[in-house]
Design a protein around this motif. Structure first.
Motif, short mmCIF file in Angstrom:
data_model
loop_
_atom_site.label_atom_id
_atom_site.label_comp_id
_atom_site.label_asym_id
_atom_site.label_seq_id
_atom_site.Cartn_x
_atom_site.Cartn_y
_atom_site.Cartn_z
N ARG A 121 -70.45 9.97 -108.09
CA ARG A 121 -71.32 10.09 -106.96
C ARG A 121 -70.88 10.56 -105.76
O ARG A 121 -71.34 11.78 -104.79
CB ARG A 121 -72.07 8.81 -106.40
N ASP A 122 -69.62 10.13 -105.45
CA ASP A 122 -68.70 10.46 -104.18
C ASP A 122 -68.40 12.11 -104.37
O ASP A 122 -68.56 12.92 -103.37
CB ASP A 122 -67.63 9.92 -104.09
N LEU A 123 -68.05 12.55 -105.66
CA LEU A 123 -67.64 13.79 -105.81
C LEU A 123 -69.05 14.74 -105.61
O LEU A 123 -68.68 15.90 -105.16
CB LEU A 123 -67.32 13.98 -107.10
N CYS A 124 -69.89 14.46 -106.17
CA CYS A 124 -71.33 15.08 -106.03
C CYS A 124 -71.70 15.12 -104.52
O CYS A 124 -71.93 16.33 -103.88
CB CYS A 124 -72.47 14.56 -106.66
N ALA A 125 -71.55 14.15 -103.89
CA ALA A 125 -71.89 14.19 -102.25
C ALA A 125 -71.02 15.19 -101.66
O ALA A 125 -71.31 15.75 -100.51
CB ALA A 125 -71.76 12.64 -101.65
N ALA A 126 -69.56 14.99 -101.79
CA ALA A 126 -68.78 15.92 -101.26
C ALA A 126 -69.13 17.59 -101.27
O ALA A 126 -68.69 18.27 -100.81
CB ALA A 126 -67.24 15.74 -101.72
N ARG A 127 -69.72 17.68 -102.51
CA ARG A 127 -70.26 19.33 -102.71
C ARG A 127 -71.46 19.66 -102.20
O ARG A 127 -71.97 20.64 -101.98
CB ARG A 127 -70.33 19.40 -104.32
N CYS A 128 -72.20 18.46 -101.53
CA CYS A 128 -73.51 18.97 -100.93
C CYS A 128 -73.40 19.75 -99.64
O CYS A 128 -72.24 19.52 -98.80
CB CYS A 128 -74.23 17.59 -100.70
N SER A 131 -75.31 19.64 -97.03
CA SER A 131 -76.15 19.30 -95.80
C SER A 131 -76.19 17.56 -95.86
O SER A 131 -75.95 17.08 -97.04
CB SER A 131 -77.67 19.50 -95.93
N GLN A 132 -76.30 17.02 -94.69
CA GLN A 132 -76.29 15.68 -94.72
C GLN A 132 -77.42 14.95 -95.21
O GLN A 132 -77.11 13.99 -96.15
CB GLN A 132 -76.46 15.21 -93.37
N PRO A 133 -78.49 15.34 -95.41
CA PRO A 133 -79.71 14.75 -96.24
C PRO A 133 -79.36 14.90 -97.75
O PRO A 133 -79.45 13.92 -98.51
CB PRO A 133 -80.94 15.66 -95.96
N GLY A 134 -78.63 16.01 -98.34
CA GLY A 134 -78.21 16.07 -99.41
C GLY A 134 -77.02 15.12 -99.83
O GLY A 134 -77.15 14.54 -101.07
N ARG A 135 -76.55 14.93 -99.13
CA ARG A 135 -75.34 14.02 -99.24
C ARG A 135 -75.86 12.65 -99.15
O ARG A 135 -75.49 11.75 -100.22
CB ARG A 135 -74.22 13.83 -98.10
N GLU A 136 -76.67 12.30 -98.42
CA GLU A 136 -77.51 10.83 -98.70
C GLU A 136 -78.26 10.57 -100.03
O GLU A 136 -78.32 9.52 -100.49
CB GLU A 136 -78.49 10.86 -97.46
#
Length: 64
Positions: A15-22, A24-29
């Motif tokens: 999940r953290d790796l996916c979030a790091a590639r987003c 935008s902030q909404p995408g990371r959330e």
């Protein structure tokens, strides 16, 4: 899926790796809030959608 399996599979790390590639902030959330699906039908639907998206990318088309 139980917490032991999630730890063994390092789901939080994924999940953290996916979030790091987003981008935008909404995408990371959204990425950090992802949870595994609980039923096979939902997994199959998602796999079909992924295959369709992959086919578009492979043909050089934009994703909707």
């Amino acid at each position: 899926m139980d917490s032991h399996a999630l730890r063994v599979l390092e789901f939080q790390r994924i999940r953290d790796l996916c979030a790091a590639r987003c981008m935008s902030q909404p995408g990371r959330e959204v990425a950090t809030g992802l949870e595994p699906y609980g039923d096979a039908e939902r997994v199959q639907v998602s796999q079909r959608q992924l295959n369709e998206a992959r086919a578009l990318v492979d043909r050089g088309e934009a994703l909707p």
